[in-house]
Design an enzyme around this catalytic site. Sequence first.
Site, PDB file in Angstrom:
ATOM      1  N   GLU A 199       0.833  -1.213   0.000  1.00 33.17           N
ATOM      2  CA  GLU A 199       0.000   0.000   0.000  1.00 33.17           C
ATOM      3  C   GLU A 199       0.862   1.255   0.000  1.00 33.17           C
ATOM      4  O   GLU A 199       2.067   1.208   0.211  1.00 33.17           O
ATOM      5  CB  GLU A 199      -0.895   0.039   1.251  1.00 33.17           C
ATOM      6  CG  GLU A 199      -2.363  -0.267   0.991  1.00 33.17           C
ATOM      7  CD  GLU A 199      -3.110   0.840   0.249  1.00 33.17           C
ATOM      8  OE1 GLU A 199      -2.485   1.828  -0.185  1.00 33.17           O
ATOM      9  OE2 GLU A 199      -4.333   0.726   0.112  1.00 33.17           O
ATOM     10  N   ASN A 204      -9.718   5.119   2.747  1.00 33.56           N
ATOM     11  CA  ASN A 204      -8.692   4.804   1.763  1.00 33.56           C
ATOM     12  C   ASN A 204      -8.170   6.060   1.083  1.00 33.56           C
ATOM     13  O   ASN A 204      -7.845   7.032   1.741  1.00 33.56           O
ATOM     14  CB  ASN A 204      -9.215   3.766   0.762  1.00 33.56           C
ATOM     15  CG  ASN A 204      -8.507   2.435   0.924  1.00 33.56           C
ATOM     16  OD1 ASN A 204      -7.296   2.395   1.054  1.00 33.56           O
ATOM     17  ND2 ASN A 204      -9.269   1.360   0.925  1.00 33.56           N
ATOM     18  N   ASP A 213      -9.732   2.062  -4.236  1.00 36.42           N
ATOM     19  CA  ASP A 213      -8.772   1.936  -3.137  1.00 36.42           C
ATOM     20  C   ASP A 213      -7.961   3.225  -3.068  1.00 36.42           C
ATOM     21  O   ASP A 213      -8.528   4.294  -2.916  1.00 36.42           O
ATOM     22  CB  ASP A 213      -7.907   0.691  -3.357  1.00 36.42           C
ATOM     23  CG  ASP A 213      -7.277   0.164  -2.089  1.00 36.42           C
ATOM     24  OD1 ASP A 213      -6.861   0.967  -1.248  1.00 36.42           O
ATOM     25  OD2 ASP A 213      -7.157  -1.076  -1.944  1.00 36.42           O
TER      26      ASP A 213
END
Length: 281
Positions: free
Chosen positions: A15, A143, A191
Site C-alpha cells: 500500500e 482509503n 482503493d
Amino acid sequence: MRAEQAVAAHAGLGEGPTWDPAGGRLIWVDILGSRVHTYEPATGRRTVRVTEQHVGAAKPRTDGGLVLNLRDGVGSWSPEGDFSWLHRNPVAGRRGNDAAVAPDGALWAGSMRYDEAPGGGHLIRVAPDGTTTEILTGVAVSNGTGWSPDGRLMYYVDSPTRRVDVFDVRGEQLGERREFARIQEGAGFPDGLTVDADGCVWVALWDGGALHRYTPSGTLDRVVPLPVRRPTSCAFGGPGLTDLYVTTARVGLAAAAPLEGSLLVLPDAGQGLPQPAYGER
C-alpha cells in the site's frame, strides 16, 4: 501503456506508494507484514524496515524522518530512527489504513476495523505540531485521499461505497461531501488514488485489476488493465514525476499470480504533482 515489475516482492497487503524527492526513492508499506519498504530507481537499492505494529502508511517528514499511520495511532521515526507517538488512540479491532499529506503539511490519516464493519473507522488530521482533529466518523474502510493541483478540492474514498467523493477545502476543515465518481458493480472497489498535474484522479481498483483515470469533471477517460487482481494504490515518481508506481496485494487470493504483492511501474504514464512532506507549510 504496460505495467512492469519495479520490485519483486510478496507483500500480503502492499500500500501507500509515495515519492520522496529528497531521497530519490519510493516509499511503500506492507500493512499486514508490518514493513516499510524503500526503492531507489536510479540505483536499484532497496531497504526494508519492520514496525512493531501493522502500518497503513509511511510518509516523508521535512527533516528526513518518516510519519507512520499505525494500528494504535500516528507515530514518527526521526532521521536517526527513534520512534515517538504524535497521536495515540488504540481501539480494539481497529487499525490505521491509508494516509496522505495535505498541501499545508498536515497528515490526513484514515482507519478501519479489521473486520471492515461499517462505521468502525474514521479520518483524522494531524497537524505538524501534533494537534489532532477528527474530520470524518462513521467510515468503513478509509482509503485514498488526494488534493487538486490548486489545493481547493480534496478527493476521498471509503471503499465499500464504490465512490470517489470530493470536498471543498475550507482551511483546516472540509465543506459538503459530494460524489465525484462511482465505480460500477463488477469493476472492483476504489482503493488508493493520486492526482496528476492536469487535475485528473487516478484510482486503483481492488478486485478490478485496473487503474481508472477521471477528468476533473469526474468523467472516466482512461482504463489501464494491470497483471494483478488487487492493485491497492498509485503514485507518480522518478526524477520528473512521470512514472506511475502501483502497489499490489496477495492477501485473500487462493492462487496469486506472479506479480501480485510486487511493486509495479508504468513508465511515462503522465505528469505527477510534487507531494509535500509532513511538516511543510
